[in-house]
Enzyme design. Structure first.
Site, short mmCIF file in Angstrom:
data_model
loop_
_atom_site.label_atom_id
_atom_site.label_comp_id
_atom_site.label_asym_id
_atom_site.label_seq_id
_atom_site.Cartn_x
_atom_site.Cartn_y
_atom_site.Cartn_z
CG ASP A 294 -1.79 1.24 1.28
OD1 ASP A 294 -2.52 0.98 0.28
OD2 ASP A 294 -1.88 1.78 2.36
CD GLU B 209 15.47 -15.03 4.47
OE1 GLU B 209 14.80 -15.48 5.36
OE2 GLU B 209 16.03 -13.79 4.64
C1 GLC Z 1 -4.16 3.15 -0.85
C2 GLC Z 1 -5.48 2.27 -0.71
C3 GLC Z 1 -6.62 3.06 -0.12
C4 GLC Z 1 -6.19 3.99 1.23
C5 GLC Z 1 -4.93 4.28 1.04
C6 GLC Z 1 -4.39 4.44 2.52
O1 GLC Z 1 -4.27 4.03 -1.91
O2 GLC Z 1 -5.63 1.66 -1.87
O3 GLC Z 1 -7.77 2.36 -0.19
O4 GLC Z 1 -7.34 4.65 1.67
O5 GLC Z 1 -4.02 3.66 0.39
O6 GLC Z 1 -3.71 3.22 3.18
#
Ligand code: GLC
Ligand code: CA
Length: 528
Positions: free
Chosen positions: A192, A243
């Protein structure tokens, strides 16, 4: 060839996929009960949005415990069983890892609040006595104040404090979390906000345009994005993954527009793949699409990584809706934008065949295969996305692409579960249920199932290369070896289908000899 170079990966937004216990919220039991559907759909892997313990202020992207499952979704034992069951069905599992920020309820942040200014616990986050001018991606300032007067940084919601990636505890924690899930058999991680972990030292003010609602389109190399030091983190993570053998994979969520800077994340000792958002953002027009396809292929070839093709996800307006608009960019999340859903659906069908024919991997966001449109008429009080509140409703937020799936039946919740559904489904989704579409050879679901099956068995598809054919303006036509061609008609009139045996078409071919391809349609051909 490794599986991920040409995989079809299905994104499961767990809360909205299938509800196993009747509380209106999708869960692991619901997903497990639908694994057969996913195998029959013909995908290779599932990417599951965050399922960790979370107060769900941002749909689970606010993690309070990275090593356990939120009770709304099930238990850790359920997750372990799901991973095993998916593997038995031939489906790999990619989980979502959220390293830029935690939840405010994470023990580290709670400790930081307790221990006060100047404490070591505060150093794991970005606490300051004064703020800078950064704005939250969700609207409003990127700083919130705590009771003792200090401010902390949050690039997203105030409930999502940003971690300080210069801190050794933070650096050490994530490889350990990766191992925790790798030991439980996951096949990879979706990372993310992968480009934003490291901030420029001193957190300097941003220059230029940054006021107002979030745009998701700001420049690269800003003080809070795409810092060169972030690559050290992924080199470190890649050795951890290594790993566990060559089959585990990283996919980065990298909103970096500059192709050369984007490609740096995909160098052989960093991430395997990343989402191709330039393609997702592209309008339904032949020229720009061809340019973005060429750019994508060149960018990835430079680092030896396979491209990916993505039309939608849980953050953007559904593409049936986008493609039905004069401006098919994805940013308009407001009421009343004129939309032709029939045209959008035709184009979405053609786009499905286009993406599945291009070299590399392809993503399917749950509901793409049902042709679901964006839902706009949700009652405001049911909207959960913090974007809605933080922009004062100027941006309707992302709930409209997260409405629970319609599985069957004639009325909501359309067999999503035995109870209700956490967001109301439109009544006319009765025509879009999976059950109804399975019985209709012309449905979006039937198109996806056939295309994914062909894609799997055809050696020309998946990883590899393409050659453009000469074609008239408004037509995309390319070949892949051995003996495959894809033609997409983005003009507003019929065109001749080139020589070859049609394998699948997104709309019925016209003419007595079935040699005419309608507007907004695509066809795959066996040419040798
Ligand atoms: C990314 C995710 C989104 C989230 C953001 C904060 O963009 O896809 O859904 O709100 O990160 O974590
Ligand atoms: Ca449930």
């Amino acid at each position: 060839m490794t599986w991920w170079r040409g995989a079809a990966i299905y994104q499961v937004y767990l809360r909205s996929f299938a509800d196993g216990n009747g509380d209106g919220i999708g869960d692991i039991a619901g997903l497990e009960s639908r694994l057969g559907y996913l195998r029959e759909l013909g995908v290779d892997a599932l990417w599951i949005n965050p399922w960790y313990v979370s107060p769900m202020a941002d749909g689970g992207y606010d993690v309070a415990d990275y090593r356990d499952i939120d009770p709304a979704f099930g238990t850790l034992a359920d997750a372990e069983r799901l991973i095993e069951a998916a593997h038995r069905f031939g489906l790999r599992i990619i989980v979502d890892i959220v390293p830029n920020h935690t939840s405010a309820l994470h023990p580290w942040f709670q400790e930081a609040l307790r221990d006060g200014p100047g404490s070591p616990a505060r150093e794991r986050f970005h606490f300051r006595d004064e703020t800078n001018n950064w704005q939250s991606r969700f609207g409003g300032p990127a700083w919130s104040q705590v009771d003792d007067g200090q401010w902390y940084l949050h690039l997203f919601d105030a409930t999502q404090p940003d971690l300080n990636w210069d801190h050794p505890d933070v650096r050490a924690e994530f490889p350990s979390i990766l191992r925790f899930w790798l030991d439980r058999g996951v096949d990879g991680f979706r990372i993310d906000v992968a480009a934003r972990l490291v901030k420029q030292a001193g957190l300097p003010d941003k220059r230029g345009r940054f006021e107002g609602v979030p745009t998701f389109t700001d420049a690269d190399g800003e003080p809070d994005k795409d810092r060169p030091e972030v690559h050290e983190i992924y080199r470190d993570w890649r050795t951890v993954l290594g790993e566990y053998g060559p089959d585990r994979v990283f996919v980065g969520e990298i909103w970096v527009r500059d192709p050369e800077r984007f490609a740096r994340y995909l160098r052989p000792d960093e991430l395997h793949t990343a989402f191709n958002f330039e393609f997702l953002k592209c309008a339904w027009e032949a020229g720009p699409l061809r340019a973005v396809i060429d750019q994508t292929i060149a960018t990835h070839a430079g680092v030896g990584a396979p491209p990916t093709w993505v039309l939608a996800n849980h953050d953007v307006t559904r593409h049936v809706t986008r493609y039905g608009r004069a401006n098919s960019m994805f940013l308009k999340r407001e009421h009343g934008v004129p939309t032709d859903l029939a045209a959008g659906t035709r184009r979405a069908r053609a786009a499905a065949l286009l993406t599945m024919a291009l070299p590399g991997g392809v993503y399917v966001y749950q509901g793409d295969e049902l042709g679901l449109p964006e839902v706009f008429d949700l009652p405001d009080e049911l909207r959960e996305d913090p974007v809605f509140a933080r922009t004062g409703g100027l941006d309707l937020g992302r709930d409209g692409c997260r409405v629970p799936l319609p599985w069957g039946g004639d009325a909501p919740p359309f067999e999503f579960g035995k109870g209700g559904a956490w967001l109301p489904q439109p009544a006319d989704w009765r025509d879009l249920t999976a059950a109804r579409q399975l019985g209709d050879p012309d449905s979006m679901l039937s198109l996806y199932r056939l295309a994914l099956r062909l894609r799997r068995s055809d050696p020309a598809l998946g990883d590899g290369e393409l050659r453009w054919r000469d074609s008239e303006p408004g037509v995309l036509a390319f070949e892949r070896d051995p003996g495959f061609a894809c033609v997409v008609n983005l003009t507003d009139r019929e065109i001749d289908v080139p020589a070859g045996e049609p394998l699948i078409a997104s709309a019925p071919l016209e003419g007595t000899q079935r040699t005419r391809l309608p507007a907004d349609a695509a066809v795959w051909l066996r040419t040798a």
